[in-house]
Write a protein that holds these residues in place. Structure first.
Motif, PDB file in Angstrom:
ATOM      1  N   MET A 258      34.846  53.285  30.158  1.00 44.85           N
ATOM      2  CA  MET A 258      35.279  52.730  31.451  1.00 44.85           C
ATOM      3  C   MET A 258      34.587  51.394  31.659  1.00 44.85           C
ATOM      4  O   MET A 258      33.483  51.167  31.172  1.00 44.85           O
ATOM      5  CB  MET A 258      34.913  53.678  32.602  1.00 44.85           C
ATOM      6  N   TRP A 259      35.252  50.545  32.408  1.00 45.53           N
ATOM      7  CA  TRP A 259      34.676  49.257  32.791  1.00 45.53           C
ATOM      8  C   TRP A 259      35.145  48.973  34.203  1.00 45.53           C
ATOM      9  O   TRP A 259      36.345  48.956  34.469  1.00 45.53           O
ATOM     10  CB  TRP A 259      35.139  48.172  31.829  1.00 45.53           C
ATOM     11  N   ILE A 260      34.213  48.795  35.126  1.00 43.77           N
ATOM     12  CA  ILE A 260      34.555  48.457  36.510  1.00 43.77           C
ATOM     13  C   ILE A 260      34.275  46.979  36.694  1.00 43.77           C
ATOM     14  O   ILE A 260      33.112  46.539  36.678  1.00 43.77           O
ATOM     15  CB  ILE A 260      33.747  49.295  37.517  1.00 43.77           C
ATOM     16  N   ASP A 261      35.320  46.189  36.830  1.00 38.86           N
ATOM     17  CA  ASP A 261      35.133  44.744  36.906  1.00 38.86           C
ATOM     18  C   ASP A 261      36.398  44.096  37.445  1.00 38.86           C
ATOM     19  O   ASP A 261      37.280  44.775  37.972  1.00 38.86           O
ATOM     20  CB  ASP A 261      34.737  44.172  35.539  1.00 38.86           C
ATOM     21  N   ALA A 262      36.480  42.789  37.280  1.00 45.93           N
ATOM     22  CA  ALA A 262      37.536  41.989  37.886  1.00 45.93           C
ATOM     23  C   ALA A 262      38.925  42.412  37.417  1.00 45.93           C
ATOM     24  O   ALA A 262      39.159  42.610  36.220  1.00 45.93           O
ATOM     25  CB  ALA A 262      37.308  40.520  37.554  1.00 45.93           C
ATOM     26  N   THR A 263      39.847  42.500  38.367  1.00 44.87           N
ATOM     27  CA  THR A 263      41.226  42.862  38.047  1.00 44.87           C
ATOM     28  C   THR A 263      41.867  41.880  37.078  1.00 44.87           C
ATOM     29  O   THR A 263      42.784  42.248  36.333  1.00 44.87           O
ATOM     30  CB  THR A 263      42.075  42.940  39.331  1.00 44.87           C
ATOM     31  N   VAL A 264      41.368  40.643  37.052  1.00 47.07           N
ATOM     32  CA  VAL A 264      41.944  39.634  36.163  1.00 47.07           C
ATOM     33  C   VAL A 264      41.772  40.017  34.695  1.00 47.07           C
ATOM     34  O   VAL A 264      42.519  39.548  33.829  1.00 47.07           O
ATOM     35  CB  VAL A 264      41.309  38.252  36.443  1.00 47.07           C
ATOM     36  N   ALA A 265      40.825  40.888  34.392  1.00 43.24           N
ATOM     37  CA  ALA A 265      40.594  41.293  32.998  1.00 43.24           C
ATOM     38  C   ALA A 265      41.732  42.146  32.452  1.00 43.24           C
ATOM     39  O   ALA A 265      41.860  42.308  31.228  1.00 43.24           O
ATOM     40  CB  ALA A 265      39.284  42.070  32.890  1.00 43.24           C
ATOM     41  N   ALA A 266      42.565  42.683  33.331  1.00 41.22           N
ATOM     42  CA  ALA A 266      43.590  43.645  32.904  1.00 41.22           C
ATOM     43  C   ALA A 266      44.522  43.086  31.841  1.00 41.22           C
ATOM     44  O   ALA A 266      44.892  43.787  30.893  1.00 41.22           O
ATOM     45  CB  ALA A 266      44.391  44.118  34.116  1.00 41.22           C
ATOM     46  N   SER A 267      44.897  41.808  31.961  1.00 41.94           N
ATOM     47  CA  SER A 267      45.831  41.253  30.980  1.00 41.94           C
ATOM     48  C   SER A 267      45.172  41.092  29.613  1.00 41.94           C
ATOM     49  O   SER A 267      45.859  41.095  28.586  1.00 41.94           O
ATOM     50  CB  SER A 267      46.384  39.905  31.457  1.00 41.94           C
ATOM     51  N   PHE A 268      43.853  40.958  29.587  1.00 45.17           N
ATOM     52  CA  PHE A 268      43.153  40.805  28.309  1.00 45.17           C
ATOM     53  C   PHE A 268      42.921  42.148  27.619  1.00 45.17           C
ATOM     54  O   PHE A 268      43.019  42.246  26.403  1.00 45.17           O
ATOM     55  CB  PHE A 268      41.830  40.065  28.517  1.00 45.17           C
ATOM     56  N   VAL A 269      42.619  43.189  28.409  1.00 45.55           N
ATOM     57  CA  VAL A 269      42.365  44.498  27.788  1.00 45.55           C
ATOM     58  C   VAL A 269      43.658  45.176  27.341  1.00 45.55           C
ATOM     59  O   VAL A 269      43.615  46.129  26.555  1.00 45.55           O
ATOM     60  CB  VAL A 269      41.550  45.434  28.714  1.00 45.55           C
ATOM     61  N   THR A 270      44.806  44.683  27.816  1.00 42.60           N
ATOM     62  CA  THR A 270      46.096  45.273  27.414  1.00 42.60           C
ATOM     63  C   THR A 270      46.873  44.367  26.458  1.00 42.60           C
ATOM     64  O   THR A 270      48.031  44.656  26.142  1.00 42.60           O
ATOM     65  CB  THR A 270      46.973  45.572  28.646  1.00 42.60           C
TER      66      THR A 270
END
Length: 437
Positions: A258-270
Protein backbone atom coordinates in the motif's frame (compact mmCIF):
# COMPACT_ATOMS: atom_id res chain seq x y z
CA UNK A 1 42.13 36.08 -42.63
CA UNK A 2 39.23 36.59 -45.07
CA UNK A 3 38.01 33.05 -44.34
CA UNK A 4 38.08 33.77 -40.59
CA UNK A 5 36.20 37.02 -41.09
CA UNK A 6 33.61 35.26 -43.25
CA UNK A 7 33.19 32.62 -40.55
CA UNK A 8 32.69 35.27 -37.89
CA UNK A 9 30.12 37.07 -40.03
CA UNK A 10 28.34 33.77 -40.68
CA UNK A 11 28.29 32.95 -36.98
CA UNK A 12 27.00 36.42 -36.18
CA UNK A 13 24.19 36.08 -38.71
CA UNK A 14 23.20 32.68 -37.27
CA UNK A 15 23.16 34.21 -33.76
CA UNK A 16 21.13 37.16 -35.00
CA UNK A 17 18.62 34.82 -36.64
CA UNK A 18 18.17 32.72 -33.49
CA UNK A 19 17.75 35.74 -31.25
CA UNK A 20 15.31 37.31 -33.70
CA UNK A 21 13.06 34.30 -33.25
CA UNK A 22 13.70 34.05 -29.52
CA UNK A 23 13.58 37.61 -28.30
CA UNK A 24 12.27 36.58 -24.87
CA UNK A 25 13.70 33.73 -22.80
CA UNK A 26 11.48 32.54 -19.97
CA UNK A 27 13.26 30.87 -17.06
CA UNK A 28 10.82 28.47 -15.41
CA UNK A 29 11.42 26.88 -12.00
CA UNK A 30 9.61 23.59 -11.53
CA UNK A 31 9.49 20.41 -9.48
CA UNK A 32 10.91 17.08 -10.67
CA UNK A 33 7.55 15.28 -10.66
CA UNK A 34 6.45 13.14 -13.59
CA UNK A 35 3.80 15.51 -14.97
CA UNK A 36 6.26 18.41 -14.97
CA UNK A 37 8.93 16.31 -16.72
CA UNK A 38 6.32 15.41 -19.35
CA UNK A 39 5.48 19.11 -19.82
CA UNK A 40 9.15 19.88 -20.51
CA UNK A 41 9.16 17.21 -23.20
CA UNK A 42 6.20 18.92 -24.90
CA UNK A 43 7.56 22.49 -24.68
CA UNK A 44 8.53 22.44 -28.35
CA UNK A 45 4.81 22.53 -29.16
CA UNK A 46 4.62 25.88 -27.34
CA UNK A 47 7.78 27.38 -28.87
CA UNK A 48 6.70 26.34 -32.39
CA UNK A 49 3.51 28.34 -31.91
CA UNK A 50 5.43 31.18 -30.23
CA UNK A 51 8.78 31.46 -32.08
CA UNK A 52 9.62 34.74 -30.32
CA UNK A 53 9.70 32.96 -26.92
CA UNK A 54 12.39 30.54 -25.74
CA UNK A 55 12.05 28.46 -22.58
CA UNK A 56 14.77 27.57 -20.09
CA UNK A 57 13.88 25.00 -17.40
CA UNK A 58 15.27 24.80 -13.89
CA UNK A 59 14.04 21.47 -12.49
CA UNK A 60 14.52 20.88 -8.78
CA UNK A 61 13.67 18.39 -6.04
CA UNK A 62 10.60 19.47 -4.06
CA UNK A 63 12.31 20.80 -0.92
CA UNK A 64 15.00 22.61 -2.95
CA UNK A 65 12.44 24.17 -5.30
CA UNK A 66 10.46 25.61 -2.39
CA UNK A 67 13.58 27.06 -0.79
CA UNK A 68 14.89 28.63 -4.00
CA UNK A 69 11.66 30.21 -5.23
CA UNK A 70 10.84 31.54 -1.77
CA UNK A 71 14.28 33.13 -1.44
CA UNK A 72 14.13 34.55 -4.96
CA UNK A 73 10.71 36.15 -4.64
CA UNK A 74 11.28 37.46 -1.10
CA UNK A 75 14.56 39.11 -2.10
CA UNK A 76 13.22 40.24 -5.50
CA UNK A 77 16.09 38.31 -7.07
CA UNK A 78 14.44 38.08 -10.47
CA UNK A 79 15.99 34.70 -11.23
CA UNK A 80 12.73 33.17 -12.51
CA UNK A 81 9.97 34.36 -14.82
CA UNK A 82 7.50 31.57 -14.01
CA UNK A 83 7.35 29.86 -10.62
CA UNK A 84 5.91 26.47 -9.75
CA UNK A 85 4.20 27.01 -6.41
CA UNK A 86 1.24 25.57 -4.52
CA UNK A 87 -1.90 26.40 -2.64
CA UNK A 88 0.13 27.30 0.47
CA UNK A 89 2.15 30.10 -1.11
CA UNK A 90 -0.48 31.74 -3.32
CA UNK A 91 -2.68 33.58 -0.78
CA UNK A 92 0.30 34.57 1.37
CA UNK A 93 2.39 35.86 -1.54
CA UNK A 94 -0.57 37.54 -3.22
CA UNK A 95 -1.22 39.38 0.05
CA UNK A 96 2.36 40.64 -0.02
CA UNK A 97 1.89 41.73 -3.66
CA UNK A 98 4.65 39.34 -4.76
CA UNK A 99 2.57 37.81 -7.58
CA UNK A 100 1.00 39.14 -10.77
CA UNK A 101 -2.78 38.49 -11.00
CA UNK A 102 -3.56 36.26 -13.98
CA UNK A 103 -6.09 38.49 -15.72
CA UNK A 104 -4.96 37.87 -19.31
CA UNK A 105 -4.96 34.13 -19.97
CA UNK A 106 -7.03 34.54 -23.12
CA UNK A 107 -10.71 34.42 -24.08
CA UNK A 108 -10.70 30.65 -24.64
CA UNK A 109 -8.96 29.77 -21.34
CA UNK A 110 -12.30 29.14 -19.55
CA UNK A 111 -11.35 29.99 -15.98
CA UNK A 112 -14.86 29.02 -14.85
CA UNK A 113 -14.06 25.41 -15.77
CA UNK A 114 -11.44 25.20 -12.99
CA UNK A 115 -12.57 23.01 -10.09
CA UNK A 116 -14.10 25.38 -7.49
CA UNK A 117 -11.93 24.17 -4.58
CA UNK A 118 -8.73 24.43 -6.60
CA UNK A 119 -9.62 27.85 -8.03
CA UNK A 120 -10.51 29.19 -4.59
CA UNK A 121 -7.22 27.94 -3.14
CA UNK A 122 -5.26 29.80 -5.86
CA UNK A 123 -7.17 33.05 -5.59
CA UNK A 124 -7.04 36.09 -3.34
CA UNK A 125 -9.60 38.90 -3.26
CA UNK A 126 -11.50 37.21 -6.06
CA UNK A 127 -8.50 37.21 -8.43
CA UNK A 128 -6.61 34.18 -9.71
CA UNK A 129 -2.89 34.46 -8.89
CA UNK A 130 -1.71 31.03 -10.09
CA UNK A 131 -3.03 28.61 -12.71
CA UNK A 132 -3.20 24.95 -11.66
CA UNK A 133 -1.09 22.55 -13.71
CA UNK A 134 -2.45 19.65 -11.72
CA UNK A 135 -4.53 19.35 -8.58
CA UNK A 136 -4.48 16.58 -6.03
CA UNK A 137 -5.66 15.17 -2.78
CA UNK A 138 -4.29 11.96 -1.28
CA UNK A 139 -5.62 8.42 -1.23
CA UNK A 140 -4.66 4.77 -0.72
CA UNK A 141 -3.09 2.99 -3.67
CA UNK A 142 -2.79 -0.73 -3.05
CA UNK A 143 -1.84 -4.04 -4.62
CA UNK A 144 -5.03 -5.96 -5.30
CA UNK A 145 -3.15 -9.27 -5.61
CA UNK A 146 -1.42 -8.89 -2.23
CA UNK A 147 -4.64 -7.77 -0.58
CA UNK A 148 -6.39 -10.86 -1.90
CA UNK A 149 -3.49 -13.09 -0.85
CA UNK A 150 -3.79 -11.68 2.68
CA UNK A 151 -7.48 -12.66 2.67
CA UNK A 152 -8.64 -9.05 2.93
CA UNK A 153 -10.91 -6.73 0.96
CA UNK A 154 -10.10 -3.03 0.88
CA UNK A 155 -13.09 -0.90 1.96
CA UNK A 156 -13.90 2.17 -0.09
CA UNK A 157 -13.18 4.26 3.06
CA UNK A 158 -10.75 2.25 5.23
CA UNK A 159 -9.99 2.90 8.88
CA UNK A 160 -6.47 3.22 10.24
CA UNK A 161 -7.00 -0.04 12.15
CA UNK A 162 -7.67 -1.82 8.85
CA UNK A 163 -4.58 -0.23 7.22
CA UNK A 164 -2.31 -1.28 10.12
CA UNK A 165 -3.63 -4.84 10.07
CA UNK A 166 -3.42 -5.13 6.28
CA UNK A 167 0.11 -3.70 6.15
CA UNK A 168 1.39 -6.32 8.57
CA UNK A 169 -0.34 -9.15 6.70
CA UNK A 170 0.95 -7.97 3.31
CA UNK A 171 4.58 -7.71 4.43
CA UNK A 172 7.05 -10.38 3.35
CA UNK A 173 10.53 -9.11 4.13
CA UNK A 174 12.13 -12.25 2.68
CA UNK A 175 11.03 -11.05 -0.77
CA UNK A 176 11.54 -7.36 0.05
CA UNK A 177 7.80 -6.77 -0.14
CA UNK A 178 6.65 -4.22 2.42
CA UNK A 179 3.05 -3.75 3.49
CA UNK A 180 3.14 0.03 3.32
CA UNK A 181 5.25 2.90 2.00
CA UNK A 182 4.80 6.37 3.51
CA UNK A 183 6.75 9.62 3.30
CA UNK A 184 9.58 9.92 5.80
CA UNK A 185 11.84 12.56 4.22
CA UNK A 186 11.87 15.72 6.34
CA UNK A 187 10.16 18.76 4.87
CA UNK A 188 7.01 20.81 5.39
CA UNK A 189 5.71 19.56 2.05
CA UNK A 190 7.23 16.08 2.35
CA UNK A 191 6.70 14.07 5.55
CA UNK A 192 4.70 16.84 7.21
CA UNK A 193 2.17 16.97 4.37
CA UNK A 194 1.39 13.34 5.08
CA UNK A 195 1.66 13.52 8.88
CA UNK A 196 -0.41 16.70 9.23
CA UNK A 197 -3.19 15.17 7.12
CA UNK A 198 -2.89 11.95 9.14
CA UNK A 199 -3.06 13.90 12.40
CA UNK A 200 -6.29 15.60 11.28
CA UNK A 201 -7.94 12.18 11.04
CA UNK A 202 -6.70 11.36 14.57
CA UNK A 203 -8.31 14.51 15.99
CA UNK A 204 -5.02 16.42 16.34
CA UNK A 205 -4.26 19.98 15.25
CA UNK A 206 -1.18 22.18 14.96
CA UNK A 207 -2.58 25.02 17.11
CA UNK A 208 -5.54 25.69 19.39
CA UNK A 209 -7.71 28.78 18.84
CA UNK A 210 -5.12 30.97 20.61
CA UNK A 211 -2.20 29.71 18.47
CA UNK A 212 -0.71 27.52 21.19
CA UNK A 213 1.01 24.47 19.59
CA UNK A 214 -0.57 21.11 20.40
CA UNK A 215 2.26 18.58 20.00
CA UNK A 216 1.96 17.71 23.69
CA UNK A 217 -1.59 16.40 23.08
CA UNK A 218 -2.69 12.76 23.26
CA UNK A 219 -3.90 12.99 19.65
CA UNK A 220 -0.46 13.89 18.31
CA UNK A 221 1.17 11.15 20.37
CA UNK A 222 -1.32 8.64 18.97
CA UNK A 223 -0.62 9.88 15.41
CA UNK A 224 3.17 9.71 15.59
CA UNK A 225 3.24 6.45 17.55
CA UNK A 226 0.94 4.76 15.02
CA UNK A 227 3.05 6.06 12.11
CA UNK A 228 6.43 5.05 13.57
CA UNK A 229 5.26 1.60 14.68
CA UNK A 230 3.52 0.96 11.36
CA UNK A 231 6.64 1.83 9.38
CA UNK A 232 8.85 -0.19 11.74
CA UNK A 233 6.66 -3.28 11.37
CA UNK A 234 5.66 -3.04 7.72
CA UNK A 235 7.69 -0.31 5.98
CA UNK A 236 10.83 -0.45 3.84
CA UNK A 237 14.32 0.09 5.28
CA UNK A 238 15.62 3.67 5.12
CA UNK A 239 12.10 5.09 5.06
CA UNK A 240 13.23 8.33 6.74
CA UNK A 241 14.90 9.26 3.42
CA UNK A 242 11.88 8.52 1.24
CA UNK A 243 9.67 11.21 -0.23
CA UNK A 244 7.11 11.13 -3.02
CA UNK A 245 9.49 10.11 -5.82
CA UNK A 246 11.30 7.44 -3.80
CA UNK A 247 8.03 5.80 -2.74
CA UNK A 248 6.70 5.97 -6.29
CA UNK A 249 9.78 4.06 -7.48
CA UNK A 250 9.32 1.46 -4.71
CA UNK A 251 5.64 0.96 -5.49
CA UNK A 252 6.25 0.66 -9.22
CA UNK A 253 8.98 -1.91 -8.56
CA UNK A 254 6.48 -4.07 -6.67
CA UNK A 255 7.97 -3.40 -3.23
CA UNK A 256 4.90 -1.82 -1.54
CA UNK A 257 1.57 -3.41 -0.67
CA UNK A 258 0.00 0.00 0.00
CA UNK A 259 1.03 3.59 -0.55
CA UNK A 260 -0.91 6.54 0.86
CA UNK A 261 0.07 9.61 -1.12
CA UNK A 262 -0.91 12.11 -3.78
CA UNK A 263 -3.75 11.17 -6.11
CA UNK A 264 -1.63 12.42 -9.01
CA UNK A 265 0.53 9.29 -8.65
CA UNK A 266 -2.34 7.12 -9.88
CA UNK A 267 -1.53 7.54 -13.57
CA UNK A 268 2.08 6.48 -12.95
CA UNK A 269 1.32 3.38 -10.87
CA UNK A 270 -1.17 2.17 -13.52
CA UNK A 271 1.04 2.90 -16.53
CA UNK A 272 2.69 -0.31 -17.82
CA UNK A 273 5.63 1.75 -19.11
CA UNK A 274 6.40 2.90 -15.55
CA UNK A 275 5.00 0.20 -13.27
CA UNK A 276 5.62 -3.53 -12.93
CA UNK A 277 2.29 -3.85 -11.08
CA UNK A 278 0.17 -1.62 -13.34
CA UNK A 279 -2.61 -4.20 -13.74
CA UNK A 280 -2.79 -4.98 -10.01
CA UNK A 281 -3.56 -1.57 -8.45
CA UNK A 282 -6.71 -0.53 -6.58
CA UNK A 283 -7.70 2.76 -4.96
CA UNK A 284 -9.51 3.84 -1.79
CA UNK A 285 -10.08 7.02 0.19
CA UNK A 286 -7.40 8.04 2.68
CA UNK A 287 -7.90 6.38 6.10
CA UNK A 288 -9.98 7.68 8.99
CA UNK A 289 -10.36 7.08 12.73
CA UNK A 290 -14.14 7.43 12.76
CA UNK A 291 -13.94 11.08 13.84
CA UNK A 292 -15.31 12.60 10.64
CA UNK A 293 -12.00 13.44 8.92
CA UNK A 294 -10.06 11.41 6.39
CA UNK A 295 -6.28 11.74 6.14
CA UNK A 296 -6.39 13.46 2.76
CA UNK A 297 -4.96 16.79 1.79
CA UNK A 298 -5.60 19.42 -0.91
CA UNK A 299 -2.85 20.74 -3.17
CA UNK A 300 -2.25 22.08 -6.65
CA UNK A 301 1.13 22.52 -8.27
CA UNK A 302 0.55 25.75 -10.14
CA UNK A 303 2.29 28.29 -12.34
CA UNK A 304 2.61 31.91 -11.25
CA UNK A 305 4.43 35.07 -12.29
CA UNK A 306 6.55 37.00 -9.77
CA UNK A 307 5.69 40.70 -9.44
CA UNK A 308 8.14 43.00 -11.13
CA UNK A 309 8.78 40.53 -13.95
CA UNK A 310 9.82 42.17 -17.20
CA UNK A 311 8.34 39.28 -19.22
CA UNK A 312 4.75 39.16 -18.01
CA UNK A 313 3.14 38.90 -21.45
CA UNK A 314 5.32 35.97 -22.51
CA UNK A 315 4.87 34.30 -19.12
CA UNK A 316 1.08 34.61 -19.39
CA UNK A 317 1.18 32.98 -22.81
CA UNK A 318 3.15 30.03 -21.46
CA UNK A 319 0.94 29.60 -18.40
CA UNK A 320 -2.22 29.80 -20.52
CA UNK A 321 -0.81 27.08 -22.82
CA UNK A 322 0.45 24.74 -20.08
CA UNK A 323 -2.77 24.80 -18.03
CA UNK A 324 -5.29 24.84 -20.87
CA UNK A 325 -7.81 22.29 -22.13
CA UNK A 326 -5.76 22.13 -25.35
CA UNK A 327 -2.68 21.04 -23.39
CA UNK A 328 -4.75 18.27 -21.80
CA UNK A 329 -5.81 17.14 -25.28
CA UNK A 330 -2.17 17.28 -26.43
CA UNK A 331 -1.07 14.94 -23.64
CA UNK A 332 -4.02 12.65 -24.36
CA UNK A 333 -3.03 12.44 -28.05
CA UNK A 334 0.54 11.47 -27.20
CA UNK A 335 0.26 9.55 -23.92
CA UNK A 336 -3.39 8.52 -23.64
CA UNK A 337 -6.21 10.02 -21.58
CA UNK A 338 -5.15 8.23 -18.38
CA UNK A 339 -1.94 10.29 -18.31
CA UNK A 340 -3.32 13.82 -18.60
CA UNK A 341 -2.72 16.22 -15.67
CA UNK A 342 -5.58 15.57 -13.22
CA UNK A 343 -7.52 17.54 -10.65
CA UNK A 344 -7.89 20.96 -12.24
CA UNK A 345 -10.96 21.13 -14.51
CA UNK A 346 -14.59 20.13 -14.13
CA UNK A 347 -14.77 19.21 -17.81
CA UNK A 348 -12.18 16.45 -17.38
CA UNK A 349 -14.39 14.65 -14.85
CA UNK A 350 -17.33 14.90 -17.27
CA UNK A 351 -15.26 13.50 -20.15
CA UNK A 352 -16.34 9.90 -20.91
CA UNK A 353 -12.99 9.12 -22.60
CA UNK A 354 -11.12 10.09 -19.45
CA UNK A 355 -13.50 8.29 -17.10
CA UNK A 356 -13.16 5.13 -19.18
CA UNK A 357 -9.35 5.32 -19.31
CA UNK A 358 -8.75 6.34 -15.68
CA UNK A 359 -10.03 3.93 -13.00
CA UNK A 360 -8.73 6.39 -10.42
CA UNK A 361 -10.83 9.34 -11.64
CA UNK A 362 -13.70 8.89 -9.18
CA UNK A 363 -11.59 8.38 -5.99
CA UNK A 364 -9.46 11.36 -7.07
CA UNK A 365 -12.36 13.79 -7.48
CA UNK A 366 -14.09 12.42 -4.36
CA UNK A 367 -10.89 13.00 -2.36
CA UNK A 368 -10.46 16.55 -3.69
CA UNK A 369 -14.09 17.39 -2.96
CA UNK A 370 -13.95 15.99 0.59
CA UNK A 371 -10.89 18.04 1.59
CA UNK A 372 -11.94 21.14 3.53
CA UNK A 373 -9.21 23.79 3.96
CA UNK A 374 -11.57 26.04 5.95
CA UNK A 375 -12.39 23.30 8.50
CA UNK A 376 -9.44 20.88 8.31
CA UNK A 377 -9.60 19.46 11.83
CA UNK A 378 -12.00 17.84 14.26
CA UNK A 379 -11.53 20.63 16.84
CA UNK A 380 -11.64 24.33 15.87
CA UNK A 381 -8.45 26.02 14.64
CA UNK A 382 -7.48 29.61 13.78
CA UNK A 383 -5.86 28.68 10.46
CA UNK A 384 -6.90 27.41 7.02
CA UNK A 385 -5.13 24.69 5.07
CA UNK A 386 -5.44 20.91 5.30
CA UNK A 387 -1.84 19.64 5.39
CA UNK A 388 -0.41 23.00 6.46
CA UNK A 389 -1.36 26.11 8.38
CA UNK A 390 -1.50 28.98 5.89
CA UNK A 391 0.76 31.39 7.78
CA UNK A 392 4.18 32.61 6.55
CA UNK A 393 5.99 30.96 9.46
CA UNK A 394 4.72 27.48 8.61
CA UNK A 395 7.34 26.79 5.96
CA UNK A 396 10.16 26.98 8.54
CA UNK A 397 8.12 25.44 11.34
CA UNK A 398 6.97 22.52 9.22
CA UNK A 399 10.49 21.69 8.15
CA UNK A 400 11.81 21.87 11.73
CA UNK A 401 9.03 19.60 13.02
CA UNK A 402 9.54 17.34 10.01
CA UNK A 403 13.19 16.87 10.97
CA UNK A 404 12.26 15.80 14.51
CA UNK A 405 9.61 13.38 13.23
CA UNK A 406 11.94 11.96 10.58
CA UNK A 407 14.49 11.31 13.35
CA UNK A 408 11.83 9.43 15.31
CA UNK A 409 11.17 7.28 12.25
CA UNK A 410 14.89 6.67 11.81
CA UNK A 411 15.13 5.62 15.47
CA UNK A 412 17.65 8.29 16.47
CA UNK A 413 15.14 9.84 18.88
CA UNK A 414 11.99 8.63 20.62
CA UNK A 415 8.42 9.61 19.75
CA UNK A 416 8.09 11.41 23.09
CA UNK A 417 11.34 13.36 22.58
CA UNK A 418 10.41 14.27 19.00
CA UNK A 419 7.04 15.64 20.11
CA UNK A 420 8.61 17.55 23.01
CA UNK A 421 11.21 19.09 20.70
CA UNK A 422 8.48 20.05 18.22
CA UNK A 423 6.40 21.64 20.97
CA UNK A 424 9.35 23.70 22.23
CA UNK A 425 10.48 24.85 18.79
CA UNK A 426 7.02 25.86 17.59
CA UNK A 427 6.09 27.55 20.86
CA UNK A 428 9.29 29.61 20.76
CA UNK A 429 8.75 30.74 17.16
CA UNK A 430 5.04 31.52 17.60
CA UNK A 431 5.84 33.62 20.66
CA UNK A 432 8.66 35.42 18.84
CA UNK A 433 6.36 36.08 15.86
CA UNK A 434 3.68 37.58 18.13
CA UNK A 435 0.96 34.95 17.72
CA UNK A 436 1.12 33.93 21.38
CA UNK A 437 0.47 36.90 23.63
Amino acid sequence: MNRLLAGLIGAASIFATSTAFAETTLTIATVNNGDMIRMQGLTEEFTKANPDIAVKWVTLEENVLRQKVTTDIATKGGQFDVLTIGTYEVPIWAGKEWLVPLDNLGADYDVDDLLPKIRAALSSGGKLYAAPFYGESSMVMYRTDLMEKAGLKMPEAPTWDFIVDAAKKMTDKSTETYGICLRGKAGWGENMAFLTAMSNSFGARWFDEKWHPQFDSAEWKDTLTTYVNLMKDAGPPGASSNGFNENLALFNAGKCGMWIDATVAASFVTNPKDSKVADKVGFALAPNKGLGKNANWLWAWSLAIPAGSQKVEAAEKFIAWATSKKYTELVASKEGWANVPPGTRTSLYNNPEYLKAAPFAKPTIDSINSADPDHPTVKPVPYVGVQYAAIPEFQGLGTTVGQHFSAALAGTTSVDDALAAAQTAVEREMTRAGYIK
